[in-house]
Design a protein around this motif. Structure first.
Motif, PDB file in Angstrom:
ATOM      1  N   ALA A 196      -3.097  -8.678  -4.873  1.00 18.20           N
ATOM      2  CA  ALA A 196      -3.630  -7.325  -4.695  1.00 18.20           C
ATOM      3  C   ALA A 196      -3.566  -6.541  -6.001  1.00 18.20           C
ATOM      4  O   ALA A 196      -4.504  -5.817  -6.363  1.00 18.20           O
ATOM      5  N   LEU A 197      -2.463  -6.689  -6.728  1.00 12.65           N
ATOM      6  CA  LEU A 197      -2.306  -5.998  -8.010  1.00 12.65           C
ATOM      7  C   LEU A 197      -3.371  -6.451  -9.004  1.00 12.65           C
ATOM      8  O   LEU A 197      -4.019  -5.628  -9.670  1.00 12.65           O
ATOM      9  N   HIS A 198      -3.577  -7.747  -9.085  1.00 13.13           N
ATOM     10  CA  HIS A 198      -4.536  -8.302 -10.051  1.00 13.13           C
ATOM     11  C   HIS A 198      -5.967  -7.858  -9.751  1.00 13.13           C
ATOM     12  O   HIS A 198      -6.776  -7.664 -10.662  1.00 13.13           O
ATOM     13  N   ARG A 199      -6.280  -7.693  -8.466  1.00 11.30           N
ATOM     14  CA  ARG A 199      -7.622  -7.278  -8.064  1.00 11.30           C
ATOM     15  C   ARG A 199      -7.804  -5.763  -8.131  1.00 11.30           C
ATOM     16  O   ARG A 199      -8.884  -5.257  -7.824  1.00 11.30           O
ATOM     17  N   GLY A 200      -6.771  -5.027  -8.519  1.00  9.14           N
ATOM     18  CA  GLY A 200      -6.859  -3.575  -8.538  1.00  9.14           C
ATOM     19  C   GLY A 200      -6.843  -2.970  -7.154  1.00  9.14           C
ATOM     20  O   GLY A 200      -7.379  -1.865  -6.952  1.00  9.14           O
ATOM     21  N   ARG A 201      -6.242  -3.670  -6.208  1.00  5.70           N
ATOM     22  CA  ARG A 201      -6.230  -3.199  -4.819  1.00  5.70           C
ATOM     23  C   ARG A 201      -4.813  -2.984  -4.296  1.00  5.70           C
ATOM     24  O   ARG A 201      -4.517  -3.213  -3.124  1.00  5.70           O
ATOM     25  N   LEU A 202      -3.946  -2.556  -5.192  1.00  3.86           N
ATOM     26  CA  LEU A 202      -2.598  -2.145  -4.806  1.00  3.86           C
ATOM     27  C   LEU A 202      -2.372  -0.752  -5.364  1.00  3.86           C
ATOM     28  O   LEU A 202      -1.723  -0.569  -6.388  1.00  3.86           O
ATOM     29  N   PRO A 203      -2.941   0.277  -4.696  1.00  2.00           N
ATOM     30  CA  PRO A 203      -2.897   1.625  -5.265  1.00  2.00           C
ATOM     31  C   PRO A 203      -1.546   2.313  -5.125  1.00  2.00           C
ATOM     32  O   PRO A 203      -1.283   3.298  -5.812  1.00  2.00           O
ATOM     33  N   LEU A 204      -0.688   1.808  -4.224  1.00  2.00           N
ATOM     34  CA  LEU A 204       0.587   2.447  -3.930  1.00  2.00           C
ATOM     35  C   LEU A 204       1.715   1.427  -3.996  1.00  2.00           C
ATOM     36  O   LEU A 204       1.505   0.227  -3.799  1.00  2.00           O
ATOM     37  N   VAL A 205       2.917   1.912  -4.244  1.00  2.00           N
ATOM     38  CA  VAL A 205       4.111   1.063  -4.225  1.00  2.00           C
ATOM     39  C   VAL A 205       4.746   1.177  -2.849  1.00  2.00           C
ATOM     40  O   VAL A 205       5.174   2.270  -2.450  1.00  2.00           O
ATOM     41  N   PRO A 206       4.837   0.088  -2.079  1.00  2.00           N
ATOM     42  CA  PRO A 206       5.515   0.161  -0.777  1.00  2.00           C
ATOM     43  C   PRO A 206       7.008   0.411  -0.972  1.00  2.00           C
ATOM     44  O   PRO A 206       7.684  -0.297  -1.710  1.00  2.00           O
ATOM     45  N   GLY A 207       7.517   1.476  -0.316  1.00  2.00           N
ATOM     46  CA  GLY A 207       8.937   1.773  -0.402  1.00  2.00           C
ATOM     47  C   GLY A 207       9.257   2.852  -1.411  1.00  2.00           C
ATOM     48  O   GLY A 207       8.407   3.283  -2.194  1.00  2.00           O
ATOM     49  N   GLY A 208      10.521   3.261  -1.391  1.00  2.00           N
ATOM     50  CA  GLY A 208      10.979   4.289  -2.313  1.00  2.00           C
ATOM     51  C   GLY A 208      11.405   3.717  -3.645  1.00  2.00           C
ATOM     52  O   GLY A 208      11.236   2.530  -3.927  1.00  2.00           O
ATOM     53  N   ARG A 209      12.017   4.565  -4.456  1.00  3.22           N
ATOM     54  CA  ARG A 209      12.381   4.142  -5.808  1.00  3.22           C
ATOM     55  C   ARG A 209      13.535   3.144  -5.824  1.00  3.22           C
ATOM     56  O   ARG A 209      13.772   2.494  -6.846  1.00  3.22           O
ATOM     57  N   ALA A 274       3.252   2.282   5.009  1.00  2.25           N
ATOM     58  CA  ALA A 274       2.402   1.270   4.378  1.00  2.25           C
ATOM     59  C   ALA A 274       2.026   0.180   5.370  1.00  2.25           C
ATOM     60  O   ALA A 274       0.873  -0.261   5.435  1.00  2.25           O
ATOM     61  N   ALA A 275       3.007  -0.256   6.173  1.00  2.00           N
ATOM     62  CA  ALA A 275       2.739  -1.293   7.180  1.00  2.00           C
ATOM     63  C   ALA A 275       1.728  -0.794   8.210  1.00  2.00           C
ATOM     64  O   ALA A 275       0.829  -1.531   8.627  1.00  2.00           O
ATOM     65  N   LEU A 276       1.862   0.465   8.608  1.00  2.00           N
ATOM     66  CA  LEU A 276       0.940   1.056   9.570  1.00  2.00           C
ATOM     67  C   LEU A 276      -0.481   1.070   9.006  1.00  2.00           C
ATOM     68  O   LEU A 276      -1.452   0.716   9.693  1.00  2.00           O
ATOM     69  N   GLY A 277      -0.620   1.473   7.744  1.00  2.00           N
ATOM     70  CA  GLY A 277      -1.940   1.504   7.125  1.00  2.00           C
ATOM     71  C   GLY A 277      -2.563   0.123   7.021  1.00  2.00           C
ATOM     72  O   GLY A 277      -3.763  -0.050   7.257  1.00  2.00           O
ATOM     73  N   LEU A 278      -1.745  -0.879   6.699  1.00  2.00           N
ATOM     74  CA  LEU A 278      -2.265  -2.244   6.610  1.00  2.00           C
ATOM     75  C   LEU A 278      -2.711  -2.756   7.976  1.00  2.00           C
ATOM     76  O   LEU A 278      -3.760  -3.384   8.098  1.00  2.00           O
ATOM     77  N   ARG A 279      -1.922  -2.462   8.996  1.00  2.00           N
ATOM     78  CA  ARG A 279      -2.300  -2.888  10.349  1.00  2.00           C
ATOM     79  C   ARG A 279      -3.558  -2.168  10.820  1.00  2.00           C
ATOM     80  O   ARG A 279      -4.332  -2.699  11.621  1.00  2.00           O
ATOM     81  N   ALA A 280      -3.771  -0.941  10.310  1.00  2.00           N
ATOM     82  CA  ALA A 280      -4.928  -0.147  10.734  1.00  2.00           C
ATOM     83  C   ALA A 280      -6.218  -0.584  10.055  1.00  2.00           C
ATOM     84  O   ALA A 280      -7.285  -0.061  10.375  1.00  2.00           O
ATOM     85  N   GLY A 281      -6.130  -1.508   9.109  1.00  2.00           N
ATOM     86  CA  GLY A 281      -7.355  -2.013   8.489  1.00  2.00           C
ATOM     87  C   GLY A 281      -7.318  -2.130   6.981  1.00  2.00           C
ATOM     88  O   GLY A 281      -8.178  -2.780   6.383  1.00  2.00           O
ATOM     89  N   LEU A 282      -6.326  -1.504   6.330  1.00  2.00           N
ATOM     90  CA  LEU A 282      -6.264  -1.592   4.873  1.00  2.00           C
ATOM     91  C   LEU A 282      -5.991  -3.005   4.381  1.00  2.00           C
ATOM     92  O   LEU A 282      -6.286  -3.328   3.231  1.00  2.00           O
ATOM     93  N   SER A 283      -5.425  -3.845   5.242  1.00  2.00           N
ATOM     94  CA  SER A 283      -5.143  -5.216   4.810  1.00  2.00           C
ATOM     95  C   SER A 283      -6.435  -5.956   4.447  1.00  2.00           C
ATOM     96  O   SER A 283      -6.421  -6.858   3.602  1.00  2.00           O
ATOM     97  N   ARG A 284      -7.553  -5.579   5.090  1.00  2.00           N
ATOM     98  CA  ARG A 284      -8.828  -6.240   4.773  1.00  2.00           C
ATOM     99  C   ARG A 284      -9.283  -5.914   3.356  1.00  2.00           C
ATOM    100  O   ARG A 284      -9.914  -6.740   2.694  1.00  2.00           O
ATOM    101  N   TRP A 285      -8.965  -4.705   2.892  1.00  2.00           N
ATOM    102  CA  TRP A 285      -9.351  -4.314   1.538  1.00  2.00           C
ATOM    103  C   TRP A 285      -8.349  -4.814   0.503  1.00  2.00           C
ATOM    104  O   TRP A 285      -8.732  -5.360  -0.537  1.00  2.00           O
ATOM    105  N   THR A 286      -7.067  -4.681   0.804  1.00  2.00           N
ATOM    106  CA  THR A 286      -6.044  -5.083  -0.165  1.00  2.00           C
ATOM    107  C   THR A 286      -5.825  -6.586  -0.190  1.00  2.00           C
ATOM    108  O   THR A 286      -5.385  -7.141  -1.198  1.00  2.00           O
TER     109      THR A 286
END
Length: 345
Positions: A196-209, A274-286
């Protein structure tokens, strides 16, 4: 009948492929539980030869973790029972693993291996590869592979204690490529994030610092697994094997992004969101499954015993940033696919 030094389940899998060269380079005659044709054994022997081991010392036993008695016929069962060490690495491993397969292969299969160990008069040690995360948020999507490994861990522990079987348990962190070359045969988990990172499709970091993705190099892991049974005090031990100085996920992704020449994400989002967003359909893009986030954690793990044993075995942990970048370069160079296998003529 051929006597053997070691029996390995999961020998054609990721960790098993790195374990076999370690065992056979020491001159250990090693049997591997195999499903399928003799072509798998020929390919595996070639792979072992190409990675510093001795393919001629690898023996195939036709069997199946999901079958009663491991599917071994009388002759192969007799061979298996001559093993002095058994390494149980085999498992059904995938995202979306069906619960009945997770139970039958990963849990019941582990019970069958333990029963074989109990019936083996020469056995000196059973080594179990388990899971590293005993605590994780119930708000994430279920990862049946990891959960079934933890269930198997508990059952094997009870059975071995009841039957007096010397057990060593290794809890590997997310296992990535060879620390020297980056080579891997596993393309889920850390590779999902890198892809996902290599394809430019990881816009956010899952989790805190303080969240991290604790890595372990497959070659370091294989050497630890192969050599730990040589130490008497590892009987009964549990070892969380991961590189404890792996930096927070944001810093790790930034290092890999810099190495690959792509943009690193900087904005953090809570793992459950992040998990909720991926389950909602973002996994197809990322291209990133929600289950991959099970390995992102802010837990810390009891690594001191593993570090002590690694030191006694003269094993040096690789630098985790170098490891992450080396593995990422291999993944990109091979387009996130397994290289064509080498076949022995």
């Amino acid at each position: 009948m051929t006597d053997i030094d070691a029996l390995v389940t999961g020998g054609t899998g990721f960790i098993g492929r790195w374990l076999l060269p370690e065992l056979t380079a020491e001159g250990q005659r090693t049997a591997v539980l195999l499903r399928g044709s003799g072509n798998r054994l020929r390919e595996l022997r070639s792979w072992v030869d190409a990675h510093g081991g001795r393919g001629d010392l690898v023996l195939g036993l036709s069997g199946d973790l999901a079958a009663p008695g491991l599917g071994l016929d009388a002759e192969d069962l007799a061979v298996a029972r001559t093993a002095r060490r058994m390494f149980h690495l085999g498992a059904a491993m995938s995202y979306g693993l069906a619960p009945e397969i997770a139970e039958e292969v990963n849990v019941q299969g582990s019970e069958r291996v333990t029963a074989l160990a109990a019936s083996s008069p020469c056995l000196e040690r059973l080594v179990l590869a388990s899971g590293f995360q005993h605590r994780r948020s119930g708000r994430l999507s279920t990862n049946r592979y990891h959960d079934s490994k933890l269930d198997a861990d508990a059952r094997v522990r009870l059975l071995t204690q009841a039957q007096g079987i010397p057990l060593t348990t290794v809890h590997p962190g997310p296992t990535v490529g060879d620390s020297r070359t980056g080579e891997t045969t596993q393309f889920w988990g850390w590779p999902d994030l890198v892809h996902a990172l290599h394809r430019g499709r990881l816009p956010l970091v899952p989790g805190g610092r303080d969240h991290w993705f604790p890595l372990v190099a497959v070659d370091f892991l294989a050497r630890f697994i192969s050599r730990a049974p040589h130490l008497a005090d590892t009987a009964g031990g549990q070892y969380w094997l991961l590189h404890a100085d792996t930096p927070p996920l944001a810093d790790l992704l930034a290092a890999v992004a810099g190495d690959l020449g792509v943009r690193a994400p900087r904005v953090h989002v809570p793992v459950p969101l992040a998990a909720l967003g991926l389950r909602a359909g973002l996994s197809r893009w990322t291209g990133l499954p929600a289950e991959a986030l099970v390995f992102v954690s802010n837990d810390r793990f009891p690594v001191a015993d593993a570090q002590r044993i690694a030191s006694a075995l003269d094993l040096t942990e690789p630098d985790p940033i170098d490891l992450a970048c080396t593995t990422a370069r291999f993944l990109v160079a091979h387009d996130f696919q397994a290289p064509t296998p080498i076949h022995r003529p």
